[in-house]
Design a protein around this motif. Structure first.
Motif, short mmCIF file in Angstrom:
data_model
loop_
_atom_site.label_atom_id
_atom_site.label_comp_id
_atom_site.label_asym_id
_atom_site.label_seq_id
_atom_site.Cartn_x
_atom_site.Cartn_y
_atom_site.Cartn_z
N UNK A 9 -38.16 -28.53 6.53
CA UNK A 9 -38.23 -28.25 5.09
C UNK A 9 -38.94 -26.92 4.86
N UNK A 10 -40.04 -26.68 5.57
CA UNK A 10 -40.81 -25.46 5.39
C UNK A 10 -39.98 -24.21 5.70
N UNK A 11 -39.13 -24.28 6.71
CA UNK A 11 -38.27 -23.16 7.07
C UNK A 11 -36.92 -23.20 6.35
N UNK A 12 -36.74 -24.16 5.45
CA UNK A 12 -35.48 -24.30 4.70
C UNK A 12 -34.27 -24.45 5.61
N UNK A 72 -41.61 -21.82 2.89
CA UNK A 72 -42.79 -21.08 3.30
C UNK A 72 -42.94 -19.85 2.42
N UNK A 73 -44.15 -19.59 1.98
CA UNK A 73 -44.37 -18.43 1.14
C UNK A 73 -45.17 -17.35 1.85
N UNK A 74 -46.01 -17.70 2.80
CA UNK A 74 -46.84 -16.70 3.47
C UNK A 74 -46.98 -17.02 4.96
N UNK A 75 -47.46 -16.02 5.68
CA UNK A 75 -47.72 -16.22 7.11
C UNK A 75 -48.80 -17.29 7.32
N UNK A 76 -49.75 -17.39 6.37
CA UNK A 76 -50.79 -18.43 6.47
C UNK A 76 -50.16 -19.82 6.44
N UNK A 77 -49.12 -20.00 5.60
CA UNK A 77 -48.41 -21.28 5.56
C UNK A 77 -47.74 -21.56 6.91
N UNK A 78 -47.16 -20.54 7.49
CA UNK A 78 -46.47 -20.69 8.77
C UNK A 78 -47.45 -21.11 9.86
#
Length: 156
Positions: free
Chosen positions: A114-117, A18-24
């Motif tokens: 995957x998004x949160x690693x 995840x790179x930004x809050x929008x992605x979250x």
């Protein structure tokens, strides 16, 4: 050679993370009733996500401690136990009773992991009220550090 492979694996986690809050905001889980729970719905209040597995000894120690911490912050912070690698509701409920924790459980899918690693458990993610990641801990025994971060986030 081993260091190169390890570096490549780490790079993949960072790139796909995840790179930004929008992605979250685009991510979601499922509750134990099968209802979709959007991460966007966590906005407005700090949120703690503890990723766990059914056969994780560290999770067995960590979840009851975080559950006790949740009582202290009950009106100020959301807490969720996010199970991975199972959708077996009966077994999840059994583990909650056996391990002695009462956090609401959400079920994670592969995309969210995957998004949160998430590559080991327990892994704890702390989101602020704007869904920015303010902390990530891998392994058990980080409850005191978690408390310090939550104290800062709830005094803003």
């Amino acid at each position: 050679m081993k260091n190169i492979v390890l570096g490549l694996i780490l790079a993949i986690f960072v790139i796909t993370g995840i790179s930004t809050a929008k992605d979250i905001e685009k991510l979601y889980f499922y509750d134990l009733n099968g209802k979709k729970v959007s991460v966007a719905s966590f906005k407005g209040k700090p949120t703690v996500l503890v990723f766990w597995q059914l056969h994780c000894r560290g999770c067995e120690r960590e979840l009851p401690e975080v559950s006790e911490l949740a009582k202290i912050y009950k009106d100020k912070v959301r807490f969720y136990a996010v199970v991975i690698n199972t959708r077996d509701i009966l077994t999840i409920e059994e583990k909650k009773r056996e391990w002695g924790f009462n956090l609401p459980v959400l079920i994670s899918d592969y995309k969210t992991m995957v998004a949160f690693n998430i590559f080991g458990t327990p892994t704890t993610i702390i989101l602020d009220k704007d869904l920015k990641i303010k902390g990530k801990f891998i392994g058990a025994g980080k409850v005191n550090t978690l408390k310090k971060i939550l104290d800062r986030l709830t005094k803003q």
